[in-house]
Write a protein that holds these residues in place. Structure first.
Motif, short mmCIF file in Angstrom:
data_model
loop_
_atom_site.label_atom_id
_atom_site.label_comp_id
_atom_site.label_asym_id
_atom_site.label_seq_id
_atom_site.Cartn_x
_atom_site.Cartn_y
_atom_site.Cartn_z
N LEU A 34 13.20 -11.30 10.67
CA LEU A 34 14.17 -10.44 11.33
C LEU A 34 13.61 -10.00 12.67
CD1 LEU A 34 14.99 -10.38 8.32
CD2 LEU A 34 15.82 -8.09 8.70
N GLU A 35 14.42 -10.13 13.69
CA GLU A 35 14.04 -9.73 15.04
C GLU A 35 14.86 -8.50 15.42
OE1 GLU A 35 15.08 -11.38 19.39
OE2 GLU A 35 14.09 -12.83 18.10
N PHE A 36 14.19 -7.49 15.95
CA PHE A 36 14.85 -6.28 16.38
C PHE A 36 14.62 -6.10 17.88
CE2 PHE A 36 14.18 -5.71 11.91
CZ PHE A 36 15.36 -5.13 11.48
N ASP A 37 15.69 -5.83 18.60
CA ASP A 37 15.62 -5.60 20.05
C ASP A 37 14.95 -6.74 20.81
OD1 ASP A 37 16.81 -3.10 19.76
OD2 ASP A 37 14.89 -2.08 19.56
N GLY A 38 14.93 -7.93 20.23
CA GLY A 38 14.33 -9.07 20.91
C GLY A 38 12.82 -9.01 21.05
N ARG A 39 12.17 -8.04 20.39
CA ARG A 39 10.72 -7.93 20.57
C ARG A 39 9.94 -7.56 19.31
NH1 ARG A 39 11.03 -2.74 20.51
NH2 ARG A 39 11.89 -1.29 21.95
N ARG A 40 10.58 -6.92 18.34
CA ARG A 40 9.89 -6.55 17.10
C ARG A 40 10.34 -7.48 15.99
NH1 ARG A 40 11.59 -1.07 15.52
NH2 ARG A 40 13.52 -1.71 16.49
N PHE A 41 9.40 -7.93 15.19
CA PHE A 41 9.70 -8.86 14.11
C PHE A 41 9.16 -8.34 12.79
CE2 PHE A 41 9.47 -11.32 17.96
CZ PHE A 41 10.51 -12.24 17.84
N GLN B 230 0.82 -1.22 0.00
CA GLN B 230 0.00 0.00 0.00
C GLN B 230 0.85 1.27 0.00
OE1 GLN B 230 -3.36 -0.46 -0.33
NE2 GLN B 230 -2.63 -2.56 -0.52
N GLY B 231 2.18 1.10 -0.05
CA GLY B 231 3.08 2.25 -0.05
C GLY B 231 3.43 2.75 1.33
N VAL B 232 2.96 2.08 2.38
CA VAL B 232 3.30 2.48 3.75
C VAL B 232 4.74 2.09 4.01
CG1 VAL B 232 2.74 2.18 6.19
CG2 VAL B 232 0.91 2.21 4.48
N ARG B 233 5.51 3.03 4.53
CA ARG B 233 6.93 2.79 4.77
C ARG B 233 7.22 2.65 6.26
NH1 ARG B 233 9.28 2.93 0.15
NH2 ARG B 233 8.55 4.20 -1.55
N HIS B 234 8.16 1.75 6.56
CA HIS B 234 8.61 1.51 7.92
C HIS B 234 10.13 1.48 7.90
CE1 HIS B 234 4.50 0.13 8.81
NE2 HIS B 234 4.58 -0.50 7.66
N SER B 235 10.74 1.71 9.05
CA SER B 235 12.20 1.60 9.13
C SER B 235 12.59 1.06 10.50
CB SER B 235 12.87 2.95 8.87
OG SER B 235 12.61 3.84 9.92
N ALA B 236 13.77 0.47 10.53
CA ALA B 236 14.34 -0.03 11.78
C ALA B 236 15.85 0.14 11.69
CB ALA B 236 13.98 -1.50 11.98
N ALA B 237 16.47 0.45 12.81
CA ALA B 237 17.92 0.61 12.83
C ALA B 237 18.58 -0.75 12.65
CB ALA B 237 18.37 1.27 14.13
N TRP B 238 19.50 -0.86 11.70
CA TRP B 238 20.21 -2.11 11.43
C TRP B 238 20.96 -2.57 12.67
CZ3 TRP B 238 19.70 -5.86 8.20
CH2 TRP B 238 20.75 -6.73 7.91
N ARG B 239 21.47 -1.64 13.47
CA ARG B 239 22.22 -1.99 14.68
C ARG B 239 21.33 -2.66 15.73
NH1 ARG B 239 21.27 3.40 15.14
NH2 ARG B 239 20.21 4.05 17.03
N ASP B 240 20.02 -2.48 15.63
CA ASP B 240 19.08 -3.10 16.58
C ASP B 240 18.70 -4.52 16.20
OD1 ASP B 240 19.06 -0.76 18.04
OD2 ASP B 240 17.22 0.01 17.11
N LEU B 241 19.21 -4.99 15.06
CA LEU B 241 18.93 -6.36 14.63
C LEU B 241 19.49 -7.33 15.66
CD1 LEU B 241 17.79 -8.07 12.23
CD2 LEU B 241 20.14 -8.13 11.37
#
Length: 126
Positions: A71-78, A40-51
């Motif tokens: 991909l898991e970020f900060d042990g809680r976001r996937f 739908q064109g919705v954009r998201h981002s995550a810091a690579w260092r938080d992987l």
């Protein structure tokens, strides 16, 4: 991408949209950020260092199967990234460069040989 995979991806995206889920269709790494865009064109981002971890598995689709990365970020976001999304190959190359990551050929062969839904750990920060 073959015509068959492109049609399968469109069918899956339509079903996911109907179910209220978003499917990543674009992935890129830029300036230390993992940039994602859904159909739908919705954009998201995550810091690579938080992987914190990367897993791979094979999902059974309506007209075949597809390898996906979890991909898991900060042990809680996937986030789940299907092989059909643009930028997937470049993402796999970036993951392969992480210290201790399994090489692409090794984990990909394991995923293809595993049962559907069986996750293979590619990399972990710990």
């Amino acid at each position: 991408m073959s015509l068959f995979k492109a049609l399968n991806a469109r069918i899956l995206a339509a079903l996911d949209q109907h179910a209220g889920q978003s499917v990543v269709v674009d992935v890129a790494l830029a300036d230390g950020q993992l940039l994602l865009a859904d159909g739908q064109g919705v954009r998201h981002s995550a810091a690579w260092r938080d992987l914190s971890a990367v897993l791979a598995l094979r999902r059974e689709c309506y007209a075949g199967d597809e390898v996906v990365l979890l991909l898991e970020f900060d042990g809680r976001r996937f986030c789940e990234l299907p092989a059909s999304c643009r930028g997937w190959v470049e993402l796999c190359e970036a993951i392969a460069a992480l210290p201790g990551a399994l090489p692409f050929g090794q984990w990909h062969a394991r995923v293809l040989a595993a049962d559907f839904g069986s996750a293979i750990k590619i990399w972990s920060a710990s």
